[in-house]
Design an enzyme around this catalytic site. Structure first.
Site, PDB file in Angstrom:
ATOM      1  CD  GLN A   1     -15.655   9.043   2.877  1.00 31.04           C
ATOM      2  OE1 GLN A   1     -14.675   8.308   3.052  1.00 31.04           O
ATOM      3  NE2 GLN A   1     -15.866   9.659   1.724  1.00 31.04           N
TER       4      GLN A   1
ATOM      5  CE1 TYR B   1      -3.248  -2.806  -0.021  1.00 29.99           C
ATOM      6  CE2 TYR B   1      -3.867  -2.260   2.214  1.00 29.99           C
ATOM      7  CZ  TYR B   1      -4.038  -3.015   1.068  1.00 29.99           C
ATOM      8  OH  TYR B   1      -5.019  -3.979   1.029  1.00 29.99           O
TER       9      TYR B   1
HETATM   10  P1  NDP Z   1     -14.833   0.422   0.335  1.00 33.13           P
HETATM   11  O1  NDP Z   1     -15.348  -0.399  -0.791  1.00 33.13           O
HETATM   12  O2  NDP Z   1     -15.750   0.613   1.492  1.00 33.13           O
HETATM   13  O3  NDP Z   1     -14.390   1.819  -0.277  1.00 33.13           O
HETATM   14  C1  NDP Z   1     -13.930   2.838   0.577  1.00 33.13           C
HETATM   15  C2  NDP Z   1     -13.988   4.172  -0.151  1.00 33.13           C
HETATM   16  O4  NDP Z   1     -15.349   4.509  -0.457  1.00 33.13           O
HETATM   17  C3  NDP Z   1     -13.481   5.298   0.714  1.00 33.13           C
HETATM   18  O5  NDP Z   1     -12.087   5.413   0.690  1.00 33.13           O
HETATM   19  C4  NDP Z   1     -14.229   6.480   0.145  1.00 33.13           C
HETATM   20  O6  NDP Z   1     -13.576   6.862  -1.073  1.00 33.13           O
HETATM   21  C5  NDP Z   1     -15.583   5.886  -0.172  1.00 33.13           C
HETATM   22  N1  NDP Z   1     -16.499   5.954   0.986  1.00 33.13           N
HETATM   23  C6  NDP Z   1     -16.394   5.286   2.166  1.00 33.13           C
HETATM   24  N2  NDP Z   1     -17.421   5.574   2.977  1.00 33.13           N
HETATM   25  C7  NDP Z   1     -18.201   6.444   2.315  1.00 33.13           C
HETATM   26  C8  NDP Z   1     -19.393   7.090   2.651  1.00 33.13           C
HETATM   27  N3  NDP Z   1     -19.978   6.894   3.829  1.00 33.13           N
HETATM   28  N4  NDP Z   1     -19.948   7.928   1.724  1.00 33.13           N
HETATM   29  C9  NDP Z   1     -19.354   8.121   0.521  1.00 33.13           C
HETATM   30  N5  NDP Z   1     -18.192   7.537   0.152  1.00 33.13           N
HETATM   31  C10 NDP Z   1     -17.615   6.686   1.037  1.00 33.13           C
HETATM   32  O7  NDP Z   1     -13.517  -0.221   0.939  1.00 33.13           O
HETATM   33  P2  NDP Z   1     -12.014  -0.285   0.351  1.00 33.13           P
HETATM   34  O8  NDP Z   1     -12.014  -0.596  -1.092  1.00 33.13           O
HETATM   35  O9  NDP Z   1     -11.296   0.935   0.801  1.00 33.13           O
HETATM   36  O10 NDP Z   1     -11.460  -1.541   1.131  1.00 33.13           O
HETATM   37  C11 NDP Z   1     -11.376  -1.517   2.550  1.00 33.13           C
HETATM   38  C12 NDP Z   1     -10.084  -2.126   2.999  1.00 33.13           C
HETATM   39  O11 NDP Z   1     -10.028  -3.494   2.592  1.00 33.13           O
HETATM   40  C13 NDP Z   1      -8.813  -1.518   2.408  1.00 33.13           C
HETATM   41  O12 NDP Z   1      -8.411  -0.346   3.047  1.00 33.13           O
HETATM   42  C14 NDP Z   1      -7.832  -2.636   2.654  1.00 33.13           C
HETATM   43  O13 NDP Z   1      -7.414  -2.638   4.004  1.00 33.13           O
HETATM   44  C15 NDP Z   1      -8.682  -3.868   2.376  1.00 33.13           C
HETATM   45  N6  NDP Z   1      -8.489  -4.342   0.991  1.00 33.13           N
HETATM   46  C16 NDP Z   1      -7.864  -5.544   0.782  1.00 33.13           C
HETATM   47  C17 NDP Z   1      -7.605  -6.008  -0.470  1.00 33.13           C
HETATM   48  C18 NDP Z   1      -6.914  -7.316  -0.677  1.00 33.13           C
HETATM   49  O14 NDP Z   1      -6.506  -7.615  -1.808  1.00 33.13           O
HETATM   50  N7  NDP Z   1      -6.733  -8.115   0.340  1.00 33.13           N
HETATM   51  C19 NDP Z   1      -7.970  -5.224  -1.669  1.00 33.13           C
HETATM   52  C20 NDP Z   1      -8.679  -4.001  -1.364  1.00 33.13           C
HETATM   53  C21 NDP Z   1      -8.923  -3.600  -0.078  1.00 33.13           C
HETATM   54  P3  NDP Z   1     -13.566   8.378  -1.648  1.00 33.13           P
HETATM   55  O15 NDP Z   1     -14.027   9.299  -0.559  1.00 33.13           O
HETATM   56  O16 NDP Z   1     -12.170   8.613  -2.054  1.00 33.13           O
HETATM   57  O17 NDP Z   1     -14.485   8.328  -2.821  1.00 33.13           O
END
Ligand code: NDP
Length: 331
Positions: free
Chosen positions: A293, A54
């Site tokens: 969020q 990351y």
């Molecule tokens: P989400 O699908 O929940 O996406 C999170 C993103 O959505 C935020 O960064 C923000 O982006 C937006 N968001 C979150 N909450 C809200 C809200 N209430 N209203 C509007 N927009 C919102 O989760 P992630 O994709 O971030 O995945 C979570 C975690 O899972 C990662 O941090 C990581 O630790 C893990 N992960 C593991 C993987 C693996 O291969 N093992 C791959 C991917 C993730 P923005 O504001 O920028 O639009």
């Protein structure tokens, strides 16, 4: 907050956890990341997720600095990292014994920790025998560098191979999988791993509950500035939601939004609570670029009570993508 067992292990993880992908070290600065972690901790989150890849290590350095600044009691926390993509050299990538140990040590240095609680093999490695990886991960646990090890996006077949091998050789078996799980991405967690929950007690730490924000409803009227789909370097993510079925997916999001309003909750809360309804989910790893969020998303734990049989049936009707149940040829 609710605390769930990580599979059949003795470890308790908060049902909602918090991760650093895309955000820490890339999209947000240390103060915002700290505010997000504080909001998560105040809501009862004990599990914080990271990976060596990351922001090329910057996410771990940032989380390490924040943990040090807050001085939270180490035994109250469950910290994870993931090993696979550690750099550009031929031995900085993959799941060889060499990279697992060197990657782990570099991660711990960046996190300023003596150990992580969980370490994941971030992807399967076609160039390393599973036995080499299982022995190395087992030794990582044996040396106290991590308490539990697991996999991320491995096939059920590879997980079972690793588990059986560890049992046969009296090594430490994998405890958990880290898989994508959300309303648009269900098959692996709901179908492929079905037998592993009972057979080997697999725990799941699921990711992207909002499909990178798509399920928040924010993309219904285009791509807001500063949102994940607008970030440079993440066009591949945006493209996933631009295919021929994009219109149908947006329509589902619209309908889910109306359903959420009717239940008196927000769409992100509905989408996250839906993940929590799956009893095989040990923890839903959430992500956020703003502390507001986090505050909104953490209320998904309370929103679960709104998802009764009737609401779940309505969601299923909108999604229309439930994996086929296992056939029962006896009846
Ligand atoms: P989400 O699908 O929940 O996406 C999170 C993103 O959505 C935020 O960064 C923000 O982006 C937006 N968001 C979150 N909450 C809200 C809200 N209430 N209203 C509007 N927009 C919102 O989760 P992630 O994709 O971030 O995945 C979570 C975690 O899972 C990662 O941090 C990581 O630790 C893990 N992960 C593991 C993987 C693996 O291969 N093992 C791959 C991917 C993730 P923005 O504001 O920028 O639009």
């Amino acid at each position: 907050m609710e605390y769930r067992r990580l599979g059949t292990s003795g470890l308790k993880v908060s049902a909602l956890s918090f991760g650093s992908w895309v955000t820490f070290g890339e999209q947000i600065d240390e103060d915002t990341a700290a505010a997000c972690m504080k909001a998560a901790r105040e809501a009862g989150v004990n599990f914080f997720d990271n990976a060596e890849t990351y922001a090329q290590g910057k996410a771990e350095s940032m989380m390490g600095a924040i943990l040090r600044k807050f001085g939270w009691k180490r035994s109250d926390l469950v910290i994870s990292t993931k090993i696979f993509w550690g750099g550009k050299g031929p031995n900085d990538i993959g799941l060889s014994r060499k990279h697992i140990f060197e990657g782990m040590e570099a991660s711990l240095r960046r996190l300023q920790l003596d150990y992580v609680d969980l370490v994941f093999c971030h992807r399967p490695d076609k160039d390393t025998p599973i036995e080499e990886t299982v022995r190395a991960m087992s030794h990582i646990v044996g040396q106290g560098l991590a308490f539990y090890w697991g996999t991320s996006e491995w096939t059920a077949e590879d997980i079972r191979t690793a588990y059986d091998l560890a049992r046969r050789e009296r090594l430490v078996p994998p405890t958990m999988e880290q898989s994508q799980y959300n309303m648009f991405h269900r098959d692996r967690v709901e179908q492929e791993y079905r037998r592993l929950y009972e057979d080997i007690g697999l725990g799941t730490t699921t990711w992207s509950p909002l499909a990178s924000g798509f399920l928040s409803g924010k993309y219904l009227r285009g791509i807001p500035e500063g949102s994940r789909f607008s970030l440079r370097g993440y066009q591949w993510l945006k493209k996933r939601f631009e295919g021929p079925d994009a219109g149908a997916k947006l329509e589902k999001v619209r309908k889910l939004g109306r359903l959420a309003s009717g239940l008196g909750i927000t769409l992100p809360q509905l989408a996250i609570a839906w993940c929590l309804k799956n009893p095989h989910v040990s923890t839903v790893i959430t992500g956020a670029s703003k502390p507001e969020q986090v505050v909104e998303n953490m209320k998904a734990v309370d929103a679960v009570k709104h998802l009764d049989g009737e609401a779940m049936a309505k969601i299923e009707k909108i999604l229309a993508n439930a994996p086929a149940p296992e056939p029962d040829f006896r009846s």
